[in-house]
Write a protein that holds these residues in place. Sequence first.
Motif, PDB file in Angstrom:
ATOM      1  N   ASN A  24       9.491  11.846 103.032  1.00 19.02           N
ATOM      2  CA  ASN A  24       8.537  12.021 104.125  1.00 19.02           C
ATOM      3  C   ASN A  24       7.969  10.700 104.625  1.00 19.02           C
ATOM      4  O   ASN A  24       7.484  10.621 105.745  1.00 19.02           O
ATOM      5  N   GLU A  25       8.017   9.669 103.797  1.00 16.91           N
ATOM      6  CA  GLU A  25       7.398   8.386 104.156  1.00 16.91           C
ATOM      7  C   GLU A  25       8.352   7.446 104.872  1.00 16.91           C
ATOM      8  O   GLU A  25       7.917   6.492 105.499  1.00 16.91           O
ATOM      9  N   SER A  26       9.666   7.641 104.688  1.00 13.80           N
ATOM     10  CA  SER A  26      10.620   6.638 105.164  1.00 13.80           C
ATOM     11  C   SER A  26      11.805   7.304 105.839  1.00 13.80           C
ATOM     12  O   SER A  26      12.170   8.429 105.495  1.00 13.80           O
ATOM     13  N   GLU A  27      12.401   6.597 106.768  1.00 10.35           N
ATOM     14  CA  GLU A  27      13.629   7.096 107.403  1.00 10.35           C
ATOM     15  C   GLU A  27      14.875   6.508 106.732  1.00 10.35           C
ATOM     16  O   GLU A  27      16.002   6.819 107.136  1.00 10.35           O
ATOM     17  N   LEU A  28      14.710   5.657 105.735  1.00  7.08           N
ATOM     18  CA  LEU A  28      15.881   5.089 105.054  1.00  7.08           C
ATOM     19  C   LEU A  28      16.567   6.168 104.209  1.00  7.08           C
ATOM     20  O   LEU A  28      15.927   7.135 103.797  1.00  7.08           O
ATOM     21  N   PRO A  29      17.854   5.990 103.937  1.00  3.03           N
ATOM     22  CA  PRO A  29      18.495   6.902 102.977  1.00  3.03           C
ATOM     23  C   PRO A  29      17.800   6.804 101.615  1.00  3.03           C
ATOM     24  O   PRO A  29      17.375   5.730 101.203  1.00  3.03           O
ATOM     25  N   ILE A  30      17.689   7.952 100.943  1.00  2.16           N
ATOM     26  CA  ILE A  30      17.070   8.007  99.616  1.00  2.16           C
ATOM     27  C   ILE A  30      18.134   8.425  98.598  1.00  2.16           C
ATOM     28  O   ILE A  30      18.916   9.340  98.854  1.00  2.16           O
ATOM     29  N   ALA A  31      18.134   7.739  97.467  1.00  2.20           N
ATOM     30  CA  ALA A  31      19.043   8.090  96.377  1.00  2.20           C
ATOM     31  C   ALA A  31      18.231   8.575  95.177  1.00  2.20           C
ATOM     32  O   ALA A  31      17.122   8.096  94.944  1.00  2.20           O
ATOM     33  N   ALA A  32      18.799   9.529  94.450  1.00  2.60           N
ATOM     34  CA  ALA A  32      18.192  10.003  93.197  1.00  2.60           C
ATOM     35  C   ALA A  32      19.111   9.600  92.052  1.00  2.60           C
ATOM     36  O   ALA A  32      20.334   9.750  92.170  1.00  2.60           O
ATOM     37  N   TYR A  33      18.545   9.104  90.962  1.00  2.00           N
ATOM     38  CA  TYR A  33      19.360   8.771  89.787  1.00  2.00           C
ATOM     39  C   TYR A  33      19.166   9.859  88.729  1.00  2.00           C
ATOM     40  O   TYR A  33      18.113   9.960  88.126  1.00  2.00           O
ATOM     41  N   ASN A  34      20.200  10.662  88.568  1.00  2.00           N
ATOM     42  CA  ASN A  34      20.266  11.702  87.538  1.00  2.00           C
ATOM     43  C   ASN A  34      20.663  10.970  86.232  1.00  2.00           C
ATOM     44  O   ASN A  34      21.837  10.810  85.950  1.00  2.00           O
ATOM     45  N   VAL A  35      19.651  10.527  85.472  1.00  2.48           N
ATOM     46  CA  VAL A  35      19.892   9.502  84.442  1.00  2.48           C
ATOM     47  C   VAL A  35      20.523  10.051  83.162  1.00  2.48           C
ATOM     48  O   VAL A  35      20.687  11.271  82.995  1.00  2.48           O
ATOM     49  N   SER A  36      20.812   9.116  82.250  1.00  2.80           N
ATOM     50  CA  SER A  36      21.565   9.438  81.040  1.00  2.80           C
ATOM     51  C   SER A  36      20.926  10.560  80.226  1.00  2.80           C
ATOM     52  O   SER A  36      21.625  11.456  79.746  1.00  2.80           O
ATOM     53  N   GLY A  37      19.608  10.536  80.051  1.00  8.95           N
ATOM     54  CA  GLY A  37      18.952  11.558  79.234  1.00  8.95           C
ATOM     55  C   GLY A  37      19.082  12.942  79.847  1.00  8.95           C
ATOM     56  O   GLY A  37      19.222  13.946  79.135  1.00  8.95           O
ATOM     57  N   GLU A  38      19.047  12.989  81.182  1.00 11.70           N
ATOM     58  CA  GLU A  38      19.211  14.283  81.866  1.00 11.70           C
ATOM     59  C   GLU A  38      20.624  14.813  81.625  1.00 11.70           C
ATOM     60  O   GLU A  38      20.837  16.006  81.407  1.00 11.70           O
ATOM     61  N   TYR A  39      21.590  13.900  81.706  1.00 11.31           N
ATOM     62  CA  TYR A  39      22.996  14.244  81.482  1.00 11.31           C
ATOM     63  C   TYR A  39      23.200  14.758  80.058  1.00 11.31           C
ATOM     64  O   TYR A  39      23.795  15.816  79.840  1.00 11.31           O
ATOM     65  N   SER A  40      22.672  14.001  79.086  1.00 11.31           N
ATOM     66  CA  SER A  40      22.927  14.348  77.681  1.00 11.31           C
ATOM     67  C   SER A  40      22.269  15.671  77.287  1.00 11.31           C
ATOM     68  O   SER A  40      22.826  16.415  76.475  1.00 11.31           O
TER      69      SER A  40
END
Length: 333
Positions: free
Chosen positions: A270-286
């Motif tokens: 909501n704050e920016s028009e730039l592309p946003i990336a999410a990092y689904n990190v190692s702990g979430e994966y494991s």
Amino acid sequence: MELTYRPRRLRRTPALRAMVREHQLSSADFIYPLFVHEGTDVEPIGAMPGASRWSLAALTGEVQRAWNLGVRCIVLFPKVAEGLKTEDGAECFNANGLIPRAIRQIKQEVPGMAIMTDVALDPYSCDGHDGIVSPAGVVLNDETIELLCKQAVVQAEAGADLIGPSDMMDGRVGAIREALDDEGFEHVGIISYTAKYSSAYYGPFREALDSAPRAAGSKPIPTNKDTYQMDPANAREAITEAQLDEQEGADIMMVKPGLAYLDIIHRLRNESELPIAAYNVSGEYSMVKAAAERGWIDERAVVLETLLSFKRAGADLILTYHACDAAEWLRQG
Ligand code: PBG
């Protein structure tokens, strides 16, 4: 009952549901993280079932597999030999180091694949911190940035498309932008780890790279990264970080970890028009892998639902160790 609105009308058949579906996952949204090492074998990572440390010889095959599945970007992380780790992590700007060699190789062998890099000292530092630790145990900001700029330039020289500062030093995005421009790499982008939290979810990653903060000798080494990574209690502060990164020239902004920070993804969206990336990190994966191995959850369904939640929260891109599996499942439909 005489109901005017019956939301179930649009859920009645697969065709109707597909017509009103608000978000879609695509393999082109994924950025696939890969660990590399100097060895000749492909080493499984204990805490991350299904993930490996790749030898350079085997790396191309895995990148090609991802490409064939529709994945269009990878991010590389090095497991650096103990003997090369120093207090200033100078190996990070060795033009013939593991990462520059991996980048050149992939650019040659899978030329279409976009390559993102990670900029921080931790895999290269005997102290296991993202910056230089002073004799008093303080992670130094401005001194660290000089090294990060050299690291970014070496990665750009090797052919990286997107430079990813993950260190959380103040002012690093602007400094790296200037360093890249000065060296003629104005076309190379910056994907900033904008809101990177001091999270317990990075545990398996630190095992994969053997990069956790550690005491070496008499220097008092902080055992966590709380003086530079963000406090998990803070949300408004992420907006401040995002405003600074935009001013300093970030091209893409990232939130990390992902699942416990969906509200932050939404706020940045909501704050920016730039592309946003999410990092689904190692702990979430494991966590998903562990529960799936026990038969407690349906891995495919949980992974796709999780990845979709990042898109729904407002992310355009998702860094995920599930990238190839998810791309395969999407292909199967
Ligand atoms: C290094 C870095 C980390 C991760 C990405 N880059 C670890 C850390 O900050 O300690 C974590 C990624 C993951 O857990 O999947 N600065």
